[in-house]
Design a protein around this motif. Structure first.
Motif, short mmCIF file in Angstrom:
data_model
loop_
_atom_site.label_atom_id
_atom_site.label_comp_id
_atom_site.label_asym_id
_atom_site.label_seq_id
_atom_site.Cartn_x
_atom_site.Cartn_y
_atom_site.Cartn_z
N LEU A 181 2.70 -9.69 -16.21
CA LEU A 181 4.22 -9.37 -15.84
C LEU A 181 4.72 -7.88 -16.02
CD1 LEU A 181 5.56 -12.65 -17.37
CD2 LEU A 181 5.50 -12.05 -15.03
N ALA A 182 3.97 -7.22 -17.23
CA ALA A 182 4.20 -5.77 -17.32
C ALA A 182 3.67 -5.09 -16.15
CB ALA A 182 3.22 -5.30 -18.37
N ALA A 183 2.67 -5.36 -15.20
CA ALA A 183 2.25 -4.68 -14.33
C ALA A 183 3.25 -4.77 -13.27
CB ALA A 183 0.91 -5.14 -13.90
N VAL A 184 3.79 -5.99 -12.80
CA VAL A 184 4.78 -6.30 -12.06
C VAL A 184 5.79 -5.52 -12.29
CG1 VAL A 184 6.22 -8.09 -10.86
CG2 VAL A 184 4.13 -8.56 -11.09
N THR A 185 6.46 -5.47 -13.45
CA THR A 185 7.72 -4.74 -13.85
C THR A 185 7.59 -3.28 -13.60
OG1 THR A 185 8.25 -6.43 -15.50
CG2 THR A 185 9.27 -4.19 -15.82
N ALA A 186 6.39 -2.73 -13.77
CA ALA A 186 6.10 -1.17 -13.62
C ALA A 186 6.05 -0.87 -12.27
CB ALA A 186 4.66 -0.67 -14.45
N PHE A 187 5.42 -1.82 -11.56
CA PHE A 187 5.26 -1.62 -9.85
C PHE A 187 6.80 -1.58 -9.34
CE2 PHE A 187 4.93 -3.31 -5.37
CZ PHE A 187 4.04 -2.60 -5.13
N ALA A 188 7.43 -2.78 -9.57
CA ALA A 188 8.73 -2.69 -9.22
C ALA A 188 9.77 -1.30 -9.40
CB ALA A 188 9.61 -4.10 -9.35
N TRP A 189 9.79 -1.31 -10.70
CA TRP A 189 10.45 -0.10 -11.17
C TRP A 189 10.08 1.37 -10.60
CZ3 TRP A 189 11.39 1.35 -17.25
CH2 TRP A 189 12.19 2.42 -17.05
N SER A 190 8.90 1.61 -10.58
CA SER A 190 8.41 2.79 -9.93
C SER A 190 8.47 2.96 -8.66
CB SER A 190 6.86 3.02 -10.41
OG SER A 190 6.00 2.13 -9.98
N MET A 191 8.27 1.78 -7.99
CA MET A 191 8.56 2.07 -6.29
C MET A 191 9.71 2.02 -5.84
SD MET A 191 5.52 2.00 -5.05
CE MET A 191 4.86 2.72 -6.68
N LEU A 192 10.82 1.48 -6.80
CA LEU A 192 12.19 1.55 -6.11
C LEU A 192 12.88 2.77 -6.68
CD1 LEU A 192 13.32 -2.18 -7.25
CD2 LEU A 192 13.16 -1.17 -4.84
N ARG A 193 12.32 3.28 -7.66
CA ARG A 193 13.10 4.39 -8.58
C ARG A 193 12.40 5.74 -8.49
NH1 ARG A 193 18.18 4.86 -8.70
NH2 ARG A 193 17.82 5.80 -10.99
N LEU A 194 11.10 5.80 -8.52
CA LEU A 194 10.50 7.08 -8.60
C LEU A 194 10.64 7.77 -7.31
CD1 LEU A 194 8.81 8.51 -10.80
CD2 LEU A 194 6.58 7.60 -9.71
N THR A 195 10.77 9.26 -7.59
CA THR A 195 10.78 10.10 -6.31
C THR A 195 9.34 10.77 -6.22
OG1 THR A 195 12.96 10.86 -6.77
CG2 THR A 195 11.73 12.49 -5.42
N GLU A 196 8.72 10.82 -4.96
CA GLU A 196 7.55 11.45 -4.68
C GLU A 196 7.66 12.93 -5.11
OE1 GLU A 196 4.08 11.98 -4.45
OE2 GLU A 196 4.54 10.29 -3.68
N THR A 197 6.77 13.22 -6.00
CA THR A 197 6.80 14.53 -6.29
C THR A 197 5.48 15.69 -5.89
OG1 THR A 197 5.52 14.10 -8.29
CG2 THR A 197 7.66 14.06 -8.75
N ARG A 198 4.72 14.74 -5.01
CA ARG A 198 3.81 15.61 -4.33
C ARG A 198 4.12 16.01 -2.62
NH1 ARG A 198 -0.36 19.18 -5.75
NH2 ARG A 198 -2.36 19.03 -4.15
N PRO A 199 4.97 17.03 -2.25
CA PRO A 199 5.09 17.23 -1.00
C PRO A 199 4.07 17.19 -0.05
CG PRO A 199 6.27 18.68 -2.44
CD PRO A 199 5.00 18.18 -3.23
N ALA A 200 4.31 16.61 1.26
CA ALA A 200 3.07 16.59 2.17
C ALA A 200 2.58 17.92 2.54
CB ALA A 200 3.81 15.83 3.62
#
Length: 411
Positions: A181-200
């Motif tokens: 459940l902790a992994a699922v929470t981290a996955f959902a939060w990071s995919m929804l809210r985290l900005t990609e910081t490595r430009p193409a």
């Protein structure tokens, strides 16, 4: 003076407090995966009929070996494909490993699942550090890491108690359900809210030439290499304590159900140290804070050495010693990490991988050596802390060419 953030992604990123909390969660998965297990170790080995007195430590060691093995891969992959895709794959692997461990038919299979868990958990750890380096440098990076550490150190404080509560409700496999459940929470939060910081446009190809150049840049930097080696010694002490804490507090001091309280109280000292570091580092600098703390740790070990490394000191004396050690660790770790990462902006993924792999592998090996030396007393642990503290100090002295607490100039 503190350095300024360097990434143009900052303007589009999540708010600072949420960013720190998310980074802390990603980094805390490893602490949770280890510390929530501690109270269940006797039940796990008993359910599989394992009889070796120290074999229970393999549940921690297998995870750390998988964790160390995964780190050389995730950093370069995140330099090539971006931070978020690699993070997502790692969290999925961690979740699969959690489910496999919960239903493992044998102790060997369970250890393999723990290694898979660790391999997956390496991604959030490596990517989180790379993301922080993408956005911050120098003292500000150390400050961010201190706040993140302050939050995720709460995990060791509550994890044993959480594990104890789960065992009261059900069997030890339920603990792996919580990790899932902790992994699922981290996955959902990071995919929804985290900005990609490595430009193409900054992504590095996976060719042998490019990887070799990046690796050479990492290991060829004296500051990066020196502080990475020093961190390996520091993490060796931390992991030796984590691996043998259940035996020390339950078998030696017979604390029984009070073990989570004792373990959490000592771990909480690191949270206080991280808050202290966040307040001090901008004013005093990374070297002055961390070098002073390292000298204080060696001094504390010297006091125990003068006393002859007692086999079973009073519990309050052991608690005071461990509190000093971990308060110093909380002042050392974020600064050593920031100083090692500071020269590696363009190859932050590779740098995070190398630093993470070395410190984890060295820490796991040294921690295993000290943990397997457990003889029913605390002497192996205190001797281990003393030796590792001296080795870390000698490494820092060599890295800084004999000058402690001085601002860094040059390569």
């Amino acid at each position: 003076m503190p350095h300024s953030p360097v990434s143009p992604a900052r303007a589009q990123a999540v708010p600072f407090a949420e960013f720190v909390a998310l980074i802390a969660l990603l980094m805390a998965l490893t602490a949770l995966s280890i510390d929530i297990m501690l109270v269940a170790l006797p039940d796990i080995v008993r359910s599989y009929g394992v009889t070796g007195a120290n074999d229970r430590q393999l549940v921690v060691t297998a995870y750390m070996l998988g964790f160390a093995t995964g780190q050389p891969f995730h950093g370069p992959l995140s330099d090539r494909f971006g931070r978020k895709p690699v993070l997502a794959v790692g969290l999925v692997i961690f979740a699969i490993g959690s489910l496999c461990a919960a239903v493992a038919p044998s102790f060997a299979t369970m250890l393999a699942a723990r290694a898979l868990q660790g391999f997956g958990a390496a991604a959030p750890r490596i990517v989180a550090i790379a993301i922080v380096r993408d956005r911050f440098v120098g003292r500000e990076m150390a400050r961010v890491m201190s706040f993140a550490m302050m939050i995720f150190i709460i995990v060791p404080v509550i994890a044993p108690a959480l594990g104890e509560g789960i065992l009261h409700l059900g069997a030890w496999p339920w603990i792996f359900g919580v990790l899932f459940l902790a992994a699922v929470t981290a996955f959902a939060w990071s995919m929804l809210r985290l900005t990609e910081t490595r430009p193409a446009e900054d992504r590095m190809p996976l060719s042998g030439t490019a990887l070799g150049h990046a690796f050479g840049k990492v290991v060829g930097n004296r500051v990066t290499l020196g502080y990475t080696v020093a961190m390996g010694f520091m993490f060796g002490g931390l992991l030796s304590y984590v691996g043998s804490a259940q035996q020390i507090f339950v078998d030696v001091y017979e604390l029984g159900d009070l073990f989570p309280l004792a373990f959490g109280s000592i771990a909480a000292v690191m949270a206080l140290a991280s808050l202290t570091n966040a307040r001090l580092v901008g004013r005093l600098g990374m070297r002055r804070v961390s070098h002073t703390a390292l000298l204080a740790q060696v001094a504390a070990c010297a006091v125990v050495a003068v006393l002859g490394f007692p086999e079973q000191p009073p519990l309050i004396a052991l608690g005071a010693f461990m509190s000093v050690i971990f308060f110093c660790f909380g002042l050392i770790a974020p600064n050593f990490n920031a100083m090692a990462m500071e020269p590696l902006g363009h190859v932050a993924g590779m740098g995070s991988s190398f630093i993470g792999f070395y410190t984890t592998a060295a820490g796991a090996f040294v921690g295993w050596l000290i943990g397997q030396s457990f003889d029913g007393t605390v002497r192996p642990l205190t001797i281990g802390f003393a030796c590792l503290g001296v080795l870390a100090l000698l490494t820092v002295l060599a890295t800084e060419r004999g000058k402690l607490m001085q601002p860094h100039h040059g390569p």
